[in-house]
Design an enzyme around this catalytic site. Structure first.
Site, PDB file in Angstrom:
ATOM      1  N   GLN A 101       0.867  -1.183   0.000  1.00  0.00           N
ATOM      2  CA  GLN A 101       0.000   0.000   0.000  1.00  0.00           C
ATOM      3  C   GLN A 101       0.904   1.234   0.000  1.00  0.00           C
ATOM      4  O   GLN A 101       1.895   1.277   0.736  1.00  0.00           O
ATOM      5  CB  GLN A 101      -0.899   0.035   1.240  1.00  0.00           C
ATOM      6  CG  GLN A 101      -1.921   1.167   1.145  1.00  0.00           C
ATOM      7  CD  GLN A 101      -2.743   1.344   2.404  1.00  0.00           C
ATOM      8  OE1 GLN A 101      -2.235   1.773   3.429  1.00  0.00           O
ATOM      9  NE2 GLN A 101      -4.018   1.013   2.319  1.00  0.00           N
ATOM     10  N   TYR A 171      -6.481  10.458   4.335  1.00  0.00           N
ATOM     11  CA  TYR A 171      -5.097  10.807   4.003  1.00  0.00           C
ATOM     12  C   TYR A 171      -5.078  11.746   2.794  1.00  0.00           C
ATOM     13  O   TYR A 171      -6.126  12.131   2.286  1.00  0.00           O
ATOM     14  CB  TYR A 171      -4.275   9.530   3.779  1.00  0.00           C
ATOM     15  CG  TYR A 171      -4.113   8.723   5.063  1.00  0.00           C
ATOM     16  CD1 TYR A 171      -3.500   9.285   6.174  1.00  0.00           C
ATOM     17  CD2 TYR A 171      -4.610   7.432   5.170  1.00  0.00           C
ATOM     18  CE1 TYR A 171      -3.365   8.581   7.366  1.00  0.00           C
ATOM     19  CE2 TYR A 171      -4.477   6.705   6.366  1.00  0.00           C
ATOM     20  CZ  TYR A 171      -3.864   7.293   7.452  1.00  0.00           C
ATOM     21  OH  TYR A 171      -3.742   6.598   8.633  1.00  0.00           O
ATOM     22  N   ARG A 219      -7.832   2.240  -2.543  1.00  0.00           N
ATOM     23  CA  ARG A 219      -8.650   2.170  -1.316  1.00  0.00           C
ATOM     24  C   ARG A 219      -9.381   3.496  -1.121  1.00  0.00           C
ATOM     25  O   ARG A 219      -8.807   4.571  -1.327  1.00  0.00           O
ATOM     26  CB  ARG A 219      -7.778   1.885  -0.093  1.00  0.00           C
ATOM     27  CG  ARG A 219      -8.616   1.404   1.082  1.00  0.00           C
ATOM     28  CD  ARG A 219      -7.782   0.936   2.246  1.00  0.00           C
ATOM     29  NE  ARG A 219      -8.534  -0.060   3.014  1.00  0.00           N
ATOM     30  CZ  ARG A 219      -8.238  -0.423   4.247  1.00  0.00           C
ATOM     31  NH1 ARG A 219      -7.202   0.087   4.858  1.00  0.00           N
ATOM     32  NH2 ARG A 219      -8.969  -1.319   4.877  1.00  0.00           N
ATOM     33  N   CYS A 340     -10.380 -12.484  16.912  1.00  0.00           N
ATOM     34  CA  CYS A 340     -10.203 -11.113  17.417  1.00  0.00           C
ATOM     35  C   CYS A 340     -11.443 -10.769  18.239  1.00  0.00           C
ATOM     36  O   CYS A 340     -12.571 -11.003  17.809  1.00  0.00           O
ATOM     37  CB  CYS A 340     -10.050 -10.143  16.251  1.00  0.00           C
ATOM     38  SG  CYS A 340     -10.250  -8.412  16.735  1.00  0.00           S
ATOM     39  N   GLU A 409      -8.032 -24.342  39.661  1.00  0.00           N
ATOM     40  CA  GLU A 409      -8.871 -23.143  39.748  1.00  0.00           C
ATOM     41  C   GLU A 409      -9.882 -23.354  40.876  1.00  0.00           C
ATOM     42  O   GLU A 409     -10.635 -24.323  40.859  1.00  0.00           O
ATOM     43  CB  GLU A 409      -9.592 -22.921  38.407  1.00  0.00           C
ATOM     44  CG  GLU A 409     -10.708 -21.919  38.419  1.00  0.00           C
ATOM     45  CD  GLU A 409     -10.295 -20.528  38.892  1.00  0.00           C
ATOM     46  OE1 GLU A 409      -9.246 -20.031  38.438  1.00  0.00           O
ATOM     47  OE2 GLU A 409     -11.017 -19.960  39.728  1.00  0.00           O
ATOM     48  N   LYS A 427     -19.304  -6.588  24.988  1.00  0.00           N
ATOM     49  CA  LYS A 427     -18.059  -7.209  25.455  1.00  0.00           C
ATOM     50  C   LYS A 427     -18.098  -8.735  25.344  1.00  0.00           C
ATOM     51  O   LYS A 427     -17.163  -9.418  25.751  1.00  0.00           O
ATOM     52  CB  LYS A 427     -17.799  -6.818  26.917  1.00  0.00           C
ATOM     53  CG  LYS A 427     -17.585  -5.339  27.138  1.00  0.00           C
ATOM     54  CD  LYS A 427     -16.185  -4.962  26.751  1.00  0.00           C
ATOM     55  CE  LYS A 427     -15.929  -3.501  26.993  1.00  0.00           C
ATOM     56  NZ  LYS A 427     -14.539  -3.136  26.804  1.00  0.00           N
TER      57      LYS A 427
HETATM   58 FE1  SF4 Z   1      -5.955  -8.377  19.137  1.00  0.00          FE
HETATM   59 FE2  SF4 Z   1      -7.781  -7.024  20.557  1.00  0.00          FE
HETATM   60 FE3  SF4 Z   1      -6.564  -5.860  18.469  1.00  0.00          FE
HETATM   61 FE4  SF4 Z   1      -8.318  -7.859  18.076  1.00  0.00          FE
HETATM   62  S1  SF4 Z   1      -8.748  -5.843  18.892  1.00  0.00           S
HETATM   63  S2  SF4 Z   1      -6.329  -7.608  17.072  1.00  0.00           S
HETATM   64  S3  SF4 Z   1      -7.928  -9.144  19.871  1.00  0.00           S
HETATM   65  S4  SF4 Z   1      -5.600  -6.526  20.372  1.00  0.00           S
END
Ligand code: SF4
Length: 639
Positions: A101, A171, A219, A340, A409, A427
């Protein structure tokens, strides 16, 4: 199930083997002079080995004055080519395809990074960086056009399979294309075609210098999501013009630094929230369209492509969390994908401080060689106290190295207090990391002893070679007259062990207190936060905090800042702020969230009684989950 995702597609003369794309993400791994480092190359190698169809590097600056971060790559000089040629050679050896890029940050940088005044089409500061830019002259614009062409040619000489011209995210190119930032009255300002003059001159210069068949993607932000910025209607028209100008694919994102949450959205934003922009662009062009935007799961990618919304799917942070995601998906090892969780702690949280990117769920990111799991020289018997994320990570790594690992645990659930972080709204994905760790522990024969507290007697009897104390932290109590016995903790609330009633006061508006207040407000409670500092949730990452504050406002949560609770009586609280005393309430429940302290009593009892004793995570000192998990990984590697 993933037939479409794993079908090939062409971008210009290049065949891409599957539809999963690593988009450009700033990692801050390069040298300050823009040359490549081993760390930079190794992190791309991990993705190539992981089976991504196309890897797009982070932004190569076309000019040192166009850098937006201090340690991004550059191809503004021939001397930089060799290191980046090493990158492409190693990616090609693995069978990967890699585009560079290329970009100029324009006004979205500052003197701290480039050592001089930034430049822009008009002298209007970026609302985030807030430095007055120099208004480019027509002559200076032509010089930057040439630099884009030179950079593209160097990318070709370095062995890249193509380039992506960054015309999105606010940008320099985007600044010219948008009436939000371009107020010029010369041939580069005014109507759409005039505002497109700069990118069209750049594309022509690239074709001149890199050749007509060198693959070029563009992009663009589908919508800039700022007042007076470009909308999707403008983007559709621009896409048609750019296709006519010869681009080979278009990559549709969203936002500028004025709407930074759109560039890297937190978990409060839905998966694939901007695929509609790609779909709109796809209606008016015949070239491949790439979508992006918190797409974490290959099944989502399949649905997007099979549903005709886009041709390829870019999954940035998903590739940081698990570089092997495509290979795992292709081989049906779906449960092994480390997703993620949208926490932003390691990626955005670090790069916004100009630090190298890390990842909460993948501590090996950017440390691929240093943290490589290698077999242990001698098998050891390892006892770990505490199945929070630090303990689980240490157990997983130690077991993968061949040790016999027992994880104890005292509660009945893996995840420790980290699990409670998954309870507030937006969350929930946090829990997926615990699920993943648990699967890895099962697969690697870790003996999990739930409902069992590791004791001194057990250690004396079993004589393990190593004991790791990862017993986490416990809430601090608040010493205020009248409060003792009349307050519960945020942990009690999130753990579901108390019913908070209708009117709730939360003392302490840090991350835990503010998230707990949001949780309660979403369950119909009337919530008041009392915070000593001038603002709440200050330790949250900027984009996460933005959505949290919005939700607290929407739920009419009352917030007292610069306020100290001095007494409690009959369900009410006496607070002091600005030198004045007032009584607030009454409340059905008072919740405290005033900090944590290490929970490590076992450490002193075992001192000198085991061959090796290690204390990690919050048990060693309260810290972010990001740091605790990385420490768990290091501990597993050291044993
Ligand atoms: Fe890693 Fe959290 Fe970033 Fe996702 S959001 S890539 S889990 S640090």
């Amino acid at each position: 199930m993933l037939d479409t995702v794993f079908s090939p597609i062409r971008i210009g003369i290049i065949e891409i083997p599957n539809r999963l794309v690593v988009p450009a993400m700033v990692m801050n791994y390069c040298n300050a002079d823009g040359t490549a480092t081993e760390r930079y190359i190794a992190c791309h190698e991990a993705k190539a080995r992981g089976g991504w169809g196309l890897i797009i590097t982070e932004d190569y600056a076309v000019d040192p004055k166009g850098r937006g971060f201090p340690n991004i790559p550059g191809l503004w000089d021939d001397s930089q080519i060799a290191g980046h040629a090493e990158l492409t050679r190693r990616i090609h050896d693995i069978g990967g395809i890699i585009f560079a890029q290329i970009y100029h940050a324009g006004r979205q940088t500052g003197a701290q990074v480039i050592g001089s005044q930034p430049v822009a089409p008009s002298p209007i500061p970026c609302p985030s960086v807030r430095e007055m830019p120099h208004e480019l002259t027509a002559v200076e614009i032509k010089e930057i056009v040439e630099k884009f062409g030179d950079c593209a040619q160097r990318a070709k000489r370095a062995g890249f399979d193509g380039i992506e011209v960054h015309g999105g995210h606010g940008y320099l190119i985007a600044q010219f294309m948008s009436p939000y930032s371009n107020k010029r009255t010369d041939q580069y300002g005014g109507g759409l075609m005039n505002r497109l003059r700069f990118p069209l001159e750049i594309l022509a210069n690239i074709r001149l210098k890199a050749g007509s068949d060198f693959p070029v993607m563009f992009r663009i932000s589908g919508d800039e999501l700022v007042p007076g910025g470009r909308t999707i209607e403008d983007t559709r028209a621009i896409a048609m013009v750019l296709e006519e100008a010869g681009i080979d694919a278009i990559h549709v994102s969203a936002g500028t630094y004025g709407s930074g949450y759109a560039i890297t959205p937190p978990a409060a934003v839905g998966h694939g929230w901007i695929t509609g922009y790609a779909q709109e662009v796809r209606k008016v062009v015949d070239i491949p369209v790439v979508t992006v935007g918190r797409i974490t799961d290959p099944l989502l990618a399949e649905a997007i492509i099979a549903g005709g919304k886009a041709d390829l799917v870019a999954m940035g942070r998903a590739s940081l969390a698990d570089p092997d995601l495509p290979n795992k998906a292709a081989s049906g090892k779906y449960e092994d994908i480390n997703f993620c969780i949208g926490c932003m702690q390691g990626c955005m949280g670090m790069i916004s401080l100009y630090q190298p990117a890390t990842c909460l769920v993948n501590p090996t990111l950017g440390r691929e060689e240093e943290m490589m799991i290698r077999p242990a020289k001698a098998k050891k018997r390892v006892f770990i106290a505490g199945a929070g994320p630090a303990g689980m990570e240490a157990a997983m790594v130690a077991a993968k190295r061949g040790h016999e690992v027992h994880l104890f645990e005292k509660g009945n659930r893996a995840g420790g207090q980290y699990y409670l972080a998954a309870i507030p709204p937006a969350k929930g994905e946090i829990a997926s990391f615990i699920v993943w760790l648990k699967k890895q522990l099962d697969d690697n024969a870790v003996s999990m002893h739930l409902g069992t507290e590791l004791t001194e007697e057990m250690v004396s009897r079993e004589k393990p070679d190593v004991v790791v104390i990862a017993t986490g932290s416990t809430p601090l109590s608040l010493n205020v007259p009248g409060l003792k016995g009349h307050a519960v903790t945020a942990h009690d609330v999130l753990g579901g062990t108390v019913d908070a009633g209708k009117r709730v006061a939360v003392i302490g508006g840090g991350m835990i207190g503010a998230e707990t207040a949001n949780h309660l407000a979403h369950h119909g409670k009337r919530v008041t936060i009392v915070e000593m500092l001038p603002a709440v949730a200050q330790e949250e990452q900027e984009h996460v905090r933005l959505f949290l504050l919005k939700e607290l406002a929407e739920k009419d949560v009352t917030i007292y800042v610069n306020a100290t609770v001095t007494a409690a009586k009959d369900g009410s609280l006496v607070i002091e702020r600005g030198g004045k005393r007032e009584t607030i309430g009454p409340f059905d429940t008072v919740v405290t969230a005033v900090g944590l302290k290490p929970c490590n009593e076992l450490q002193s009892r075992l001192e000198g009684k085991v061959a090796r004793l290690l204390t990690i995570g919050d048990a060693a000192g309260v810290r972010k989950a990001l740091d605790a998990i990385a420490e768990g990984c290091r501990t597993g590697l050291e044993i």
